[in-house]
Design a protein around this motif. Structure first.
Motif, PDB file in Angstrom:
ATOM      1  N   ALA A  79     -33.566  60.117 -34.027  1.00 15.60           N
ATOM      2  CA  ALA A  79     -34.224  61.275 -33.340  1.00 15.60           C
ATOM      3  C   ALA A  79     -34.082  62.497 -33.871  1.00 15.60           C
ATOM      4  CB  ALA A  79     -33.788  61.249 -31.929  1.00 15.60           C
ATOM      5  N   CYS A  80     -33.236  62.674 -34.699  1.00 11.75           N
ATOM      6  CA  CYS A  80     -32.993  63.900 -35.345  1.00 11.75           C
ATOM      7  C   CYS A  80     -33.765  64.326 -36.492  1.00 11.75           C
ATOM      8  CB  CYS A  80     -31.324  64.229 -35.783  1.00 11.75           C
ATOM      9  SG  CYS A  80     -30.281  64.345 -34.555  1.00 11.75           S
ATOM     10  N   LYS A  81     -34.533  63.281 -36.844  1.00  8.74           N
ATOM     11  CA  LYS A  81     -35.402  63.477 -38.076  1.00  8.74           C
ATOM     12  C   LYS A  81     -36.647  64.179 -37.577  1.00  8.74           C
ATOM     13  CE  LYS A  81     -33.968  59.379 -40.478  1.00  8.74           C
ATOM     14  NZ  LYS A  81     -34.146  58.200 -41.118  1.00  8.74           N
ATOM     15  N   VAL A  82     -37.249  65.287 -38.508  1.00  6.16           N
ATOM     16  CA  VAL A  82     -38.368  65.862 -38.295  1.00  6.16           C
ATOM     17  C   VAL A  82     -39.274  65.631 -39.632  1.00  6.16           C
ATOM     18  CG1 VAL A  82     -38.099  67.421 -36.424  1.00  6.16           C
ATOM     19  CG2 VAL A  82     -37.595  68.190 -38.801  1.00  6.16           C
ATOM     20  N   TYR A  83     -40.346  66.274 -39.631  1.00  5.67           N
ATOM     21  CA  TYR A  83     -41.109  66.275 -40.783  1.00  5.67           C
ATOM     22  C   TYR A  83     -40.675  66.709 -41.772  1.00  5.67           C
ATOM     23  CZ  TYR A  83     -45.615  66.499 -43.700  1.00  5.67           C
ATOM     24  OH  TYR A  83     -46.630  66.430 -44.611  1.00  5.67           O
ATOM     25  N   ASN A  84     -39.969  68.047 -41.886  1.00  6.40           N
ATOM     26  CA  ASN A  84     -39.460  68.652 -43.041  1.00  6.40           C
ATOM     27  C   ASN A  84     -37.990  68.206 -43.256  1.00  6.40           C
ATOM     28  OD1 ASN A  84     -38.265  70.230 -44.739  1.00  6.40           O
ATOM     29  ND2 ASN A  84     -38.743  72.346 -43.756  1.00  6.40           N
TER      30      ASN A  84
END
Length: 462
Positions: free
Chosen positions: A35-40
């Motif tokens: 859940a902590c992952k984003v595109y960047n």
């Protein structure tokens, strides 16, 4: 000072969780790291709680819980934001990825889209009806973030920015109330969200005007980096006189590998990625002067519109390291072309690049104060991006990007397209809205006087 989720009483958290239909994810949960992952992937933030909303009620409960407990709150749509503004440390993330639907109305060619949709999902739904909504150039981008910041892309010269096609929005405000905003209802708020970012509420649904676009003629044309001066000069003269049907953004880049031919791999190029929406029987005539410049590589042709929207998805998947800088430009002078050649000749990694998106055509014919998006008179939205899979190269791509931007910034118009910047401070945001800033401040003060929605390119209330 905002409270941390950790400081809250466990029973109050349990009461809150019992109201939510979606999942609530906290540190230690099996899904937390994902859940902590984003595109960047350069962004590392550790929220105290994710509320994975599945309906508007979840959003209302989450906003009320955040406000009543004085929590730092961020809103995540597609998670594409350059600065990772969909996340916040120790606070509450209201995640909209479960709010997905695309309803196409063929009576009036409008499209209603959930706040968690990605643009590829919209294209998939509209394409069978021969329709498209102006968006960006990568299909994995979130509808919410792109739209609220402006929305520059392949159709900008023909049909304007995404915000120029936004007819209505459903929103949850800082006090937990639900409103539908358009030209007749809450017109001040309707004005503010068309470029004012996530400062004014959580948009749970967007209604867009769609346009007749099914097949386009386009793709990349590339020249050796040594021809940058010649091709940039030609492009500046050509694109600003071109019919609205023709869009093309200028790029300086390295060919990283497939699907491009092997002899081009790891070499620097300047080029233009074209998208023509006019009559297909006129396309060859339109492209004659382009192909007469003898590109070393060209892959232009007729294709379904979703194909050009997904052309770069494979090269730029989620999870790469990104560093962004941006500016608006009104000219491409000989001095600027010299700098572009200099930095284009020493691109640090195969995915790092520079793009200039034209703001001419339909996008330029909207009044500067008709929306918060003030730079209608700029010719280009420029962006410099350092990109690489490896965290070891983070400092290298960041430095190249900063140096490139520093060299070109003196020639810029002052502000930047805010979807293209990271955390650059209040003055930069203010400059990007020009004379529209004070009006945005007064609308923010009316609808969010405590700055509840602060994890964004922030416009503080009075």
């Amino acid at each position: 000072m905002k409270n941390s989720v950790k400081s809250l009483d466990e029973s109050s958290i349990e009461d809150f969780v019992s109201q939510i239909r979606g999942k609530v994810i906290r540190p230690g949960d099996p899904m937390y790291e994902e859940a902590c992952k984003v595109y960047n992937a350069m962004i590392h933030k550790h929220p105290g709680m994710f509320v994975m909303c599945v309906d508007v009620a979840d959003v209302i409960y989450a906003v009320n819980f955040g406000r009543e407990n004085n929590l730092l709150v961020s809103i995540r749509g597609g998670g594409h934001n350059a600065g990772g503004l969909g996340l916040c440390d120790d606070g509450l993330v209201i995640d909209l990825s479960g709010l997905k639907f695309v309803n196409v109305n063929t009576q009036n060619n409008t499209v209603k889209v959930g706040g968690g949709n990605l643009w590829g999902e919209v294209d998939h739904a509209t394409h069978p009806f021969g329709l498209a909504v102006p968006a960006g150039i990568i299909s994995t981008t979130g509808v919410g973030g792109l739209t609220l910041g402006g929305g520059v892309g392949h159709l900008s010269r023909k049909y304007g920015l995404s915000i120029d096609n936004l007819l209505e929005a459903d929103m949850v405000l800082a006090d937990g109330s639900f409103v539908t905003v358009n030209a007749n209802h809450h017109p001040d708020l309707y004005w503010a969200i068309r470029g004012g970012g996530g400062n004014f509420g959580v948009v749970t649904a967007f209604t867009f005007q769609a346009h007749p676009v099914k097949t386009v003629f386009g793709g990349p044309t590339l020249w050796p980096i040594e021809k940058t001066d010649e091709i940039m000069k030609w492009y500046h003269d050509f694109i600003n006189k071109a019919p609205d049907d023709l869009n093309g953004f200028f790029a300086i880049m390295v060919i990283p590998g497939p699907p491009f031919p092997e002899e081009l791999h790891n070499k620097q190029f300047c080029g233009v990625v074209w998208c023509y929406t006019g009559p297909m029987d006129k396309a060859e005539e339109v492209f004659k002067p382009i192909l007469a410049l003898d590109p070393i590589f060209q892959h232009v042709g007729e294709m379904p519109y979703p194909m050009i929207q997904t052309m770069f998805d494979g090269l730029l998947p989620p999870g790469l390291q990104w560093y962004w800088r941006a500016d608006f430009f009104s000219d491409i002078t000989p001095e600027m072309r010299t700098e572009h050649l200099k930095f284009g000749s020493k691109i640090p990694t195969p995915l790092s690049q520079m793009h200039m998106y034209p703001i001419s055509g339909a996008a330029s014919r909207v009044a500067k104060d008709a929306t918060p998006w003030a730079y209608r008179d700029a010719k280009y939205a420029g962006v410099f991006v350092g990109v690489d899979p490896s965290p070891e190269n983070a400092s290298k791509i960041t430095q190249w990007c900063k140096d490139y931007w520093n060299a070109l910034h003196p020639y810029s118009s002052g502000g930047a397209y805010l979807n293209f910047i990271m955390d650059e401070g209040h003055e930069r945001i203010k400059a990007s809205y020009q004379d529209n800033f004070e009006r945005l401040v007064s609308i923010k003060t009316k609808y969010d006087p405590t700055n509840f929605f602060s994890v964004n390119q922030n416009i503080p209330p009075k």
